[in-house]
Design a protein around this motif. Structure first.
Motif, PDB file in Angstrom:
ATOM      1  N   CYS A   1       1.164  -1.431   0.392  1.00 54.72           N
ATOM      2  CA  CYS A   1      -0.001  -0.124  -0.115  1.00 54.72           C
ATOM      3  C   CYS A   1       0.986   1.276  -0.295  1.00 54.72           C
ATOM      4  CB  CYS A   1      -0.830  -0.128   0.607  1.00 54.72           C
ATOM      5  SG  CYS A   1      -2.195  -1.234   0.991  1.00 54.72           S
ATOM      6  N   ILE A   2       0.534   2.244  -1.127  1.00 53.94           N
ATOM      7  CA  ILE A   2       1.550   3.467  -1.492  1.00 53.94           C
ATOM      8  C   ILE A   2       0.800   4.348  -1.684  1.00 53.94           C
ATOM      9  CG2 ILE A   2       3.386   3.994  -2.903  1.00 53.94           C
ATOM     10  CD1 ILE A   2       4.022   1.670  -3.860  1.00 53.94           C
ATOM     11  N   ARG A   3       1.682   5.747  -0.627  1.00 51.26           N
ATOM     12  CA  ARG A   3       0.861   6.833  -1.099  1.00 51.26           C
ATOM     13  C   ARG A   3       1.024   7.330  -2.548  1.00 51.26           C
ATOM     14  NH1 ARG A   3       1.913  11.720   2.432  1.00 51.26           N
ATOM     15  NH2 ARG A   3       0.899  12.838   1.441  1.00 51.26           N
ATOM     16  N   PRO A   4      -0.523   7.780  -3.150  1.00 50.03           N
ATOM     17  CA  PRO A   4      -0.086   7.822  -4.301  1.00 50.03           C
ATOM     18  C   PRO A   4       0.921   9.239  -5.140  1.00 50.03           C
ATOM     19  CG  PRO A   4      -2.291   7.998  -3.446  1.00 50.03           C
ATOM     20  CD  PRO A   4      -1.505   8.491  -2.252  1.00 50.03           C
ATOM     21  N   GLU A   5       0.937   9.732  -4.145  1.00 44.71           N
ATOM     22  CA  GLU A   5       2.520  11.041  -4.180  1.00 44.71           C
ATOM     23  C   GLU A   5       3.660  10.109  -4.439  1.00 44.71           C
ATOM     24  OE1 GLU A   5      -1.113  12.785  -1.920  1.00 44.71           O
ATOM     25  OE2 GLU A   5       0.213  10.786  -1.582  1.00 44.71           O
ATOM     26  N   ASN A   6       3.948   9.172  -3.580  1.00 44.50           N
ATOM     27  CA  ASN A   6       4.889   8.136  -3.481  1.00 44.50           C
ATOM     28  C   ASN A   6       5.640   7.548  -4.335  1.00 44.50           C
ATOM     29  OD1 ASN A   6       7.458   7.421  -2.120  1.00 44.50           O
ATOM     30  ND2 ASN A   6       6.434   6.429  -1.095  1.00 44.50           N
ATOM     31  N   THR A   7       5.832   8.617  -6.147  1.00 42.76           N
ATOM     32  CA  THR A   7       6.131   7.761  -6.996  1.00 42.76           C
ATOM     33  C   THR A   7       7.090   7.249  -7.100  1.00 42.76           C
ATOM     34  OG1 THR A   7       5.408  10.300  -7.755  1.00 42.76           O
ATOM     35  CG2 THR A   7       7.191   8.616  -9.357  1.00 42.76           C
ATOM     36  N   PRO A   8       8.765   7.379  -5.718  1.00 43.91           N
ATOM     37  CA  PRO A   8       9.885   6.518  -6.455  1.00 43.91           C
ATOM     38  C   PRO A   8       8.733   4.890  -5.555  1.00 43.91           C
ATOM     39  CG  PRO A   8      10.891   8.314  -5.330  1.00 43.91           C
ATOM     40  CD  PRO A   8       9.218   8.399  -5.194  1.00 43.91           C
ATOM     41  N   SER A   9       8.200   5.111  -4.742  1.00 43.66           N
ATOM     42  CA  SER A   9       7.843   3.719  -4.066  1.00 43.66           C
ATOM     43  C   SER A   9       6.917   2.940  -5.355  1.00 43.66           C
ATOM     44  CB  SER A   9       7.496   3.576  -2.904  1.00 43.66           C
ATOM     45  OG  SER A   9       6.854   2.769  -1.761  1.00 43.66           O
ATOM     46  N   ARG A  10       5.978   3.498  -6.217  1.00 43.18           N
ATOM     47  CA  ARG A  10       5.352   3.432  -6.895  1.00 43.18           C
ATOM     48  C   ARG A  10       5.792   2.665  -8.199  1.00 43.18           C
ATOM     49  NH1 ARG A  10       0.835   7.431  -8.711  1.00 43.18           N
ATOM     50  NH2 ARG A  10       0.741   6.078  -9.865  1.00 43.18           N
ATOM     51  N   ARG A  11       7.017   3.047  -8.179  1.00 44.17           N
ATOM     52  CA  ARG A  11       7.674   2.252  -9.670  1.00 44.17           C
ATOM     53  C   ARG A  11       8.258   1.229  -9.038  1.00 44.17           C
ATOM     54  NH1 ARG A  11       8.226   2.668 -14.111  1.00 44.17           N
ATOM     55  NH2 ARG A  11      10.501   2.480 -13.877  1.00 44.17           N
ATOM     56  N   VAL A  12       9.207   1.149  -7.691  1.00 38.57           N
ATOM     57  CA  VAL A  12       9.469  -0.066  -7.448  1.00 38.57           C
ATOM     58  C   VAL A  12       7.995  -1.663  -7.587  1.00 38.57           C
ATOM     59  CG1 VAL A  12       9.614  -1.902  -5.587  1.00 38.57           C
ATOM     60  CG2 VAL A  12      10.434   0.629  -5.614  1.00 38.57           C
ATOM     61  N   VAL A  13       6.597  -0.912  -7.717  1.00 42.21           N
ATOM     62  CA  VAL A  13       6.142  -2.298  -7.207  1.00 42.21           C
ATOM     63  C   VAL A  13       5.202  -2.252  -8.648  1.00 42.21           C
ATOM     64  CG1 VAL A  13       4.850  -2.233  -5.235  1.00 42.21           C
ATOM     65  CG2 VAL A  13       3.898  -0.777  -7.001  1.00 42.21           C
ATOM     66  N   GLU A  14       5.953  -1.088 -10.010  1.00 45.89           N
ATOM     67  CA  GLU A  14       4.594  -1.165 -11.231  1.00 45.89           C
ATOM     68  C   GLU A  14       6.483  -2.066 -12.243  1.00 45.89           C
ATOM     69  OE1 GLU A  14       5.259   2.795 -12.000  1.00 45.89           O
ATOM     70  OE2 GLU A  14       3.711   2.979 -11.379  1.00 45.89           O
ATOM     71  N   LYS A  15       7.751  -1.946 -10.983  1.00 48.71           N
ATOM     72  CA  LYS A  15       8.811  -2.543 -11.965  1.00 48.71           C
ATOM     73  C   LYS A  15       8.211  -4.632 -11.727  1.00 48.71           C
ATOM     74  CE  LYS A  15      12.556   0.991 -11.884  1.00 48.71           C
ATOM     75  NZ  LYS A  15      13.611   1.305 -10.985  1.00 48.71           N
ATOM     76  N   LEU A  16       7.831  -4.371 -10.682  1.00 48.29           N
ATOM     77  CA  LEU A  16       7.827  -6.055 -10.028  1.00 48.29           C
ATOM     78  C   LEU A  16       6.634  -6.341 -11.206  1.00 48.29           C
ATOM     79  CD1 LEU A  16       8.704  -5.833  -6.799  1.00 48.29           C
ATOM     80  CD2 LEU A  16      10.527  -6.323  -8.575  1.00 48.29           C
ATOM     81  N   GLY A  17       6.001  -5.914 -11.333  1.00 48.04           N
ATOM     82  CA  GLY A  17       3.975  -5.767 -12.092  1.00 48.04           C
ATOM     83  C   GLY A  17       3.460  -6.481 -10.884  1.00 48.04           C
ATOM     84  N   PHE A  18       3.247  -5.506 -10.021  1.00 45.83           N
ATOM     85  CA  PHE A  18       2.360  -5.990  -9.129  1.00 45.83           C
ATOM     86  C   PHE A  18       0.783  -5.145  -9.861  1.00 45.83           C
ATOM     87  CE2 PHE A  18       5.182  -6.885  -6.001  1.00 45.83           C
ATOM     88  CZ  PHE A  18       4.572  -7.094  -5.015  1.00 45.83           C
ATOM     89  N   ARG A  19      -0.374  -5.719  -9.544  1.00 49.48           N
ATOM     90  CA  ARG A  19      -1.572  -5.404 -10.412  1.00 49.48           C
ATOM     91  C   ARG A  19      -1.852  -4.397  -9.159  1.00 49.48           C
ATOM     92  NH1 ARG A  19      -5.215  -8.216  -8.274  1.00 49.48           N
ATOM     93  NH2 ARG A  19      -3.728 -10.004  -7.763  1.00 49.48           N
ATOM     94  N   SER A  20      -2.506  -3.434  -9.561  1.00 49.12           N
ATOM     95  CA  SER A  20      -3.389  -1.830  -9.066  1.00 49.12           C
ATOM     96  C   SER A  20      -4.586  -2.767  -8.066  1.00 49.12           C
ATOM     97  CB  SER A  20      -3.153  -1.214  -9.813  1.00 49.12           C
ATOM     98  OG  SER A  20      -4.140   0.020  -9.364  1.00 49.12           O
ATOM     99  N   GLU A  21      -5.001  -2.592  -7.359  1.00 44.81           N
ATOM    100  CA  GLU A  21      -6.097  -2.813  -7.147  1.00 44.81           C
ATOM    101  C   GLU A  21      -7.565  -1.248  -6.348  1.00 44.81           C
ATOM    102  OE1 GLU A  21      -6.377  -7.454  -5.490  1.00 44.81           O
ATOM    103  OE2 GLU A  21      -6.003  -6.114  -4.083  1.00 44.81           O
ATOM    104  N   GLY A  22      -6.716  -0.169  -6.115  1.00 50.89           N
ATOM    105  CA  GLY A  22      -7.389   0.937  -6.697  1.00 50.89           C
ATOM    106  C   GLY A  22      -6.846   1.368  -5.215  1.00 50.89           C
ATOM    107  N   LEU A  23      -8.117   2.179  -5.097  1.00 54.13           N
ATOM    108  CA  LEU A  23      -7.788   3.524  -3.242  1.00 54.13           C
ATOM    109  C   LEU A  23      -8.026   3.189  -2.200  1.00 54.13           C
ATOM    110  CD1 LEU A  23      -6.303   6.369  -3.204  1.00 54.13           C
ATOM    111  CD2 LEU A  23      -8.359   7.203  -3.571  1.00 54.13           C
ATOM    112  N   ARG A  24      -7.635   3.536  -1.494  1.00 51.68           N
ATOM    113  CA  ARG A  24      -8.469   3.617   0.043  1.00 51.68           C
ATOM    114  C   ARG A  24      -8.041   4.133   0.524  1.00 51.68           C
ATOM    115  NH1 ARG A  24      -5.323  -2.567   2.363  1.00 51.68           N
ATOM    116  NH2 ARG A  24      -6.614  -4.164   0.897  1.00 51.68           N
ATOM    117  N   PRO A  25      -8.738   5.260   0.874  1.00 48.59           N
ATOM    118  CA  PRO A  25      -9.038   6.428   1.347  1.00 48.59           C
ATOM    119  C   PRO A  25      -8.321   6.558   3.019  1.00 48.59           C
ATOM    120  CG  PRO A  25     -11.368   6.345   0.315  1.00 48.59           C
ATOM    121  CD  PRO A  25     -10.120   4.698   0.292  1.00 48.59           C
ATOM    122  N   ARG A  26      -7.606   6.993   3.308  1.00 45.13           N
ATOM    123  CA  ARG A  26      -7.594   7.949   4.507  1.00 45.13           C
ATOM    124  C   ARG A  26      -6.950   5.911   5.506  1.00 45.13           C
ATOM    125  NH1 ARG A  26     -11.330  10.301   3.057  1.00 45.13           N
ATOM    126  NH2 ARG A  26     -12.856   8.533   3.739  1.00 45.13           N
TER     127      ARG A  26
END
Length: 203
Positions: free
Chosen positions: A123-148
């Motif tokens: 689970c990653i904050r939308p603004e955390n681009t470096p962390s999002r790149r990690v899961v994108e490189k590894l091919g994790f599926r996006s499952e949506g947003l969990r508010p707050r």
């Protein structure tokens, strides 16, 4: 406990880099005493206790023989779910070198192949681009947003959810990550070779 000095040193150098993404303690309920961040020793004792109870897998990350980060598989649930979630941070000085994707891939393979989990979330904050790149490189599926979803940097923050199940990486996540890096390297080499040839043809 022997990791205390290098752990503190890495955290001190990366204070500004890590602060926007670190978990914080929410304000106490009315009348309750204020909570405080745990000391290093308290953190280690908690991690050990949770690991011994089968609810957590705490790791440090080493690169070229030195401590550069931390990765924790937490919230491990058995029964009909067999799931856990991964949190991580890394020294800014080694970011972008493949250290964190490799660490996450190793942890996921251990969870699926050795521990027996079926599903891993990140689970990653939308603004955390470096962390999002990690899961994108590894091919994790996006499952949506969990508010707050979590209390981060002093407030309740939205988080994006990424997940993998064991069936999605039968060859192992580390194997898939290495294969994707080889393909990217070959593509970069081909582009580098095509560049001068195309320039000559154009001339």
């Amino acid at each position: 406990m022997r990791d205390q000095r290098p752990w503190r040193e890495v955290n001190r150098r990366n204070r500004d880099w890590l602060r926007p993404w670190e978990a914080t303690i929410p304000p106490p309920a009315p009348g309750a005493p204020p909570a405080h961040r745990p000391t290093y020793r308290q953190m280690v004792r908690h991690l050990r206790a949770e690991a011994n109870a089968g609810r957590m897998l705490p790791f440090v990350i080493e690169y070229q023989g030195r401590l550069v980060g931390q990765l924790t598989v937490a919230g491990i649930t058995w029964g009909s779910m067999c799931s856990g979630h991964i949190g991580y941070w890394v020294d800014q000085s080694v970011a972008g070198r493949g250290v964190m994707p490799t660490s996450v891939a190793l942890a996921v393979d251990h969870c699926f192949r050795t521990v027996g989990l079926h599903r891993i979330e990140v689970c990653i904050r939308p603004e955390n681009t470096p962390s999002r790149r990690v899961v994108e490189k590894l091919g994790f599926r996006s499952e949506g947003l969990r508010p707050r979803y979590l209390h981060i940097d002093g407030g309740w923050r939205d988080h994006l959810v990424f997940a993998l199940t064991a069936e999605e990486v039968p060859e192992g996540l580390l194997t898939r990550w290495h294969a994707s890096r080889r393909i990217a390297s070959l593509q970069d080499r081909d582009q580098a070779q095509d560049g001068p040839r195309n320039a000559t043809d154009t001339a």
